[in-house]
Enzyme design. Structure first.
Site, short mmCIF file in Angstrom:
data_model
loop_
_atom_site.label_atom_id
_atom_site.label_comp_id
_atom_site.label_asym_id
_atom_site.label_seq_id
_atom_site.Cartn_x
_atom_site.Cartn_y
_atom_site.Cartn_z
N GLU A 156 0.82 -1.20 0.00
CA GLU A 156 0.00 0.00 0.00
C GLU A 156 0.86 1.27 0.00
O GLU A 156 0.55 2.23 -0.68
CB GLU A 156 -0.93 -0.01 1.21
CG GLU A 156 -2.08 0.94 1.01
CD GLU A 156 -2.91 1.06 2.26
OE1 GLU A 156 -2.78 0.20 3.15
OE2 GLU A 156 -3.69 2.01 2.33
N ASP A 157 1.90 1.26 0.79
CA ASP A 157 2.62 2.51 1.03
C ASP A 157 3.98 2.64 0.35
O ASP A 157 4.61 3.69 0.43
CB ASP A 157 2.83 2.71 2.54
CG ASP A 157 1.51 2.84 3.27
OD1 ASP A 157 0.52 3.18 2.61
OD2 ASP A 157 1.48 2.59 4.49
#
Ligand code: MN
Length: 762
Positions: free
Chosen positions: A94-95
């Site tokens: 996600e990051d």
């Protein structure tokens, strides 16, 4: 990244990170095989590198978060190596630049699949601005869950750590996250039997939602700690003796209620802390072989009831028949020597483990009986029992007990039903839930096809829309341009897509009709020199016993409500009602477009500068105090933009606040009180209970009206068997005023309890 940070010593920071990692390893080591440790190390290295430039809001390196989540996953939930690996990597896709493909390459299919699930889950759960529906999020959550329960468990660990470190967030973020946690995560943890985590999530959420009450209870718990310990010791003493004499291997624990559960009790029963905190409970944990569990727990039960008299109505046997979420324990409530009831829970070490860690522990004991240390993740699913554990949860979700949280109930059909495969005329395969109809199939093909569907040919034969399909059916959808979605379609479609599209279309249709109806109404009112205002609309739909103003407009458009009736109504209220005059005065020039403005069209609060200041006349916002919690100046409050009634001010502690904040965060407006002391009076309710006595009512009213110059709006006393209950509505200037009043009332002889009443109907 963060320039607020003082100097960072990279070397020291590296050492500290390694220390945290070592600590994680220590909590897993005894469970893991060598190969697993290598995999965990690899995951740590990958995560460390991927997050190397990131910091948390608190300023610390980001990697501490995945390490902490991994630690929760292993030591508090009891999961194995694969889950630790996933927890360490849970935020990478996600990051950071890493992809699910990278995960698959480095850690294999299963890890990639779980991380993919986690990533998708956070995008549906964490980003919930205007458009997203909580219900749909639940569904996605459960959908993910059915593919691999570890996704949910790791997500819970992630949330738990975020809650533990919520301090560094902004207040509005804290409230949103805390409300969400209370609304979704705590019930879910409960459902999965993760009691310890559920309790902590609740307490942490509560701490941010109602900080004052939280602190108050924590402080009072601390103050009364010794008193409680003394009581428990005295109570346990004779039991301990007998258990020892019987040669039972056990541990005895006093059990403190959680802060949140105390608060709940105080609220639901309207009692002060003092009446809740001393509900005592102890837990006796037996160390015995699995085959002796039942007889040992009953032996302990028999010893306890030798010393204390049990309350027959409070006996629970979850040993013979465990709860559906796996909980096992024997509960009894007995009378102590000092006249207080004490709840005694009797269970074995295994049962206690299951109760704290949920089904993960349950499975551990069940399938590896002899060798409880082996890790589930590491064996092929079929033989590991992990699969059977998963099945157990699936089953449990499919047949929730009556108290189960309803969202699971709502969606279980769709989620866990068998699937069927159906063919299009060109031979393309479509997957649908097993009880899908032709109409579901049509919507699955395309929304427009669904909307226009009039029937379908199944295997060449014509059937109605509601026909149930079977695996292997070949379906040709028949459409007509004249077709429109109908209300009764909702009765037989089963797929979420069809349901939501039909609902949406019906809603749009209604909105269109309502707009027509409103226009008609406005035109006709004009002919009798009246303007449609919100008050008039509201009064009318209520008068005609309709649910909303939209229903009113629709009735007019569909002519089920005649304008003559409306005219009659207006005539009838003409002389009697005050609002009519108000309306007459407003006729000149009021713009009707102000009426019925959708909330989305209102200016949205952009930053903290948009706080609604109550009592500040310069702000052109309309608001009213919510009746469910009747805020008064000084209360911690927020504004909620309603569809028909403008902005309503609720107390942060309002019983509806959690629901509102977690479902409609985008309609919440920060609010505070203008800093002036001379508010016009606010109505609030107080509930007084006490011992009936001649002159008591008189004393109370004297205190209220004479001593403090408070106006009483209404007063109602009820007395039964010498106990009276008084509901009083008073006009106060604010919270200090009210507290002062309560303080003074407490001095009246005979009064036992005074609490503020949330709900007052004016
Ligand atoms: Mn995270």
């Amino acid at each position: 990244m963060s320039d607020k940070m003082p100097e960072i010593d990279p070397e020291k920071e590296k050492q500290d990170i390694l220390k945290a990692y070592k600590k994680l390893l220590r909590s897993t080591k005894r469970n893991e095989a060598k190969g697993d440790l290598k995999l965990i190390r690899k995951a740590f290295d990958v995560a460390l590198d991927a997050h190397k430039d990131m910091r948390r809001k608190s300023g610390e390196p980001y990697i501490y978060h995945p390490i902490a989540v991994a630690e929760i996953v292993t030591s508090e939930i009891g999961l194995g190596a694969k889950s630790i690996v996933c927890a360490l990597l849970h935020d990478t896709v996600e990051d950071t630049d890493l992809t699910v493909e990278d995960m698959r390459r480095m850690f294999g299919d299963k890890v990639a699949q779980i991380i993919d699930g986690l990533t998708k889950l956070s995008s549906v759960l964490d980003i919930q601005e205007d458009k997203s529906l909580q219900a749909e999020n639940f569904r996605k959550m459960l959908l993910t869950m059915s593919s691999d329960i570890r996704v949910i468990l790791i997500k819970l660990a992630d949330r738990l750590h975020n809650m533990r470190t919520l301090d560094s967030m902004r207040r509005d973020k804290q409230l949103k996250i805390a409300s969400e946690t209370m609304y979704i995560y705590a019930p879910l943890a409960h459902r999965l039997g993760l009691y310890a985590i559920k309790t902590e999530l609740e307490d942490l959420s509560f701490k941010y939602i109602e900080p004052e009450l939280y602190e108050e209870i924590v402080a009072k718990l601390k103050d009364t700690q010794r008193q409680r310990t003394r009581f428990i010791n005295k109570f346990s003493f004779p039991i301990i003796n007998s258990l020892n004499n019987a040669g039972i291997d056990y541990e005895i624990k006093g059990r403190t209620k959680s802060v949140y559960s105390i608060a709940q009790k105080m609220k639901t029963q309207s009692v002060p802390f003092e009446e809740v905190y001393d509900i005592f409970a102890i837990r006796i944990i037996l160390n015995c072989k699995m085959e002796n569990e039942k007889s040992e727990t009953w032996k302990a039960y028999s010893i306890i009831t030798d010393h204390y008299v049990p309350n027959p109505g409070r006996f629970r046997d979850w040993v013979s028949k465990p709860k559906s979420n796996g909980y096992e324990s024997l509960h009894t409530t007995v009378m102590s020597d000092s006249g207080k009831w004490v709840e005694v829970q009797i269970r074995t070490v295994r049962m206690d483990d299951v109760a704290e860690k949920g089904l993960a522990a349950h499975w551990k004991y069940k399938d590896t009986g002899k060798d409880a240390n082996k890790d589930a993740d590491q064996k092929a699913p079929a033989e590991s029992g992990f699969e059977s554990w998963l099945n157990q949860i699936r089953e449990l979700l499919e047949s929730p007990d009556p108290n189960a949280i309803d969202f699971i109930d709502d969606f279980k059909l769709n989620l866990f039903a068998e699937e069927i495969f159906v063919f299009t005329p060109s031979g393309e395969v479509r997957t649908l839930p097993s009880d899908a109809t032709s109409l579901d199939f049509a919507f699955d093909i395309h929304t427009e096809v669904g909307m226009r569907c009039i029937g379908a040919k199944v295997n060449g034969k014509l059937y109605p829309l509601s026909h149930n399909l079977k695996s292997g059916d070949q379906v040709e959808v028949l459409t007509s341009n004249k077709q429109r979605p109908k209300e009764d379609w909702l009765g037989f479609v089963v797929t979420a897509k069809a349901k939501s599209k039909i609902k949406q279309s019906l809603k749009d249709e209604n909105r269109r009709i309502a707009a027509d109806g409103k226009e008609i109404l406005e035109r006709k009112l004009k002919s009798i020199k009246l303007t449609l205002t919100r008050e008039l609309t509201d009064n009318m739909y209520k008068h005609f016993r309709l649910k909303t103003s939209q229903d009113l407009f629709i009735s007019i458009a569909k002519k089920s409500l005649d304008f003559k009736d409306i005219k009659d109504y207006i005539e009838s209220t003409k002389n009697a009602s005050k609002w009519y005059n108000v309306l007459r005065n407003r006729i000149s020039g009021t713009s009707t477009t102000e009426v019925e403005k959708a909330p989305e069209a209102r200016p949205r609060p952009k930053d903290k500068g948009d706080t609604l200041v109550i009592g500040d006349a310069s702000q052109k916002m309309d608001y009213v105090m919510a009746k469910c919690c009747s805020p008064i100046p000084g209360d911690d409050v927020f504004g909620f933009v309603t569809i028909n009634e403008g902005i309503k001010i609720h107390r942060t502690s309002c019983p509806n606040a959690i629901h509102i904040r977690s479902n409609y965060a985008y309609r919440v407006v920060p609010a505070s009180w203008a800093s002036k002391d001379d508010y016009t009076a606010f109505v609030t309710g107080i509930l007084i209970t006490g011992i009936d006595d001649v002159g008591l009512v008189n004393s109370i009213t004297t205190v209220i009206s004479k001593d403090l110059n408070v106006n009483m709006k209404s007063i109602a006393f009820e007395s039964q068997d010498g106990v009276f209950e008084g509901h009083i509505k008073v006009l106060v200037e604010g919270i200090h005023h009210l507290n002062n009043l309560i303080k003074n009332l407490k001095n009246v002889n005979g009064i036992k309890k005074i609490v503020r009443e949330d709900e007052i109907d004016n």
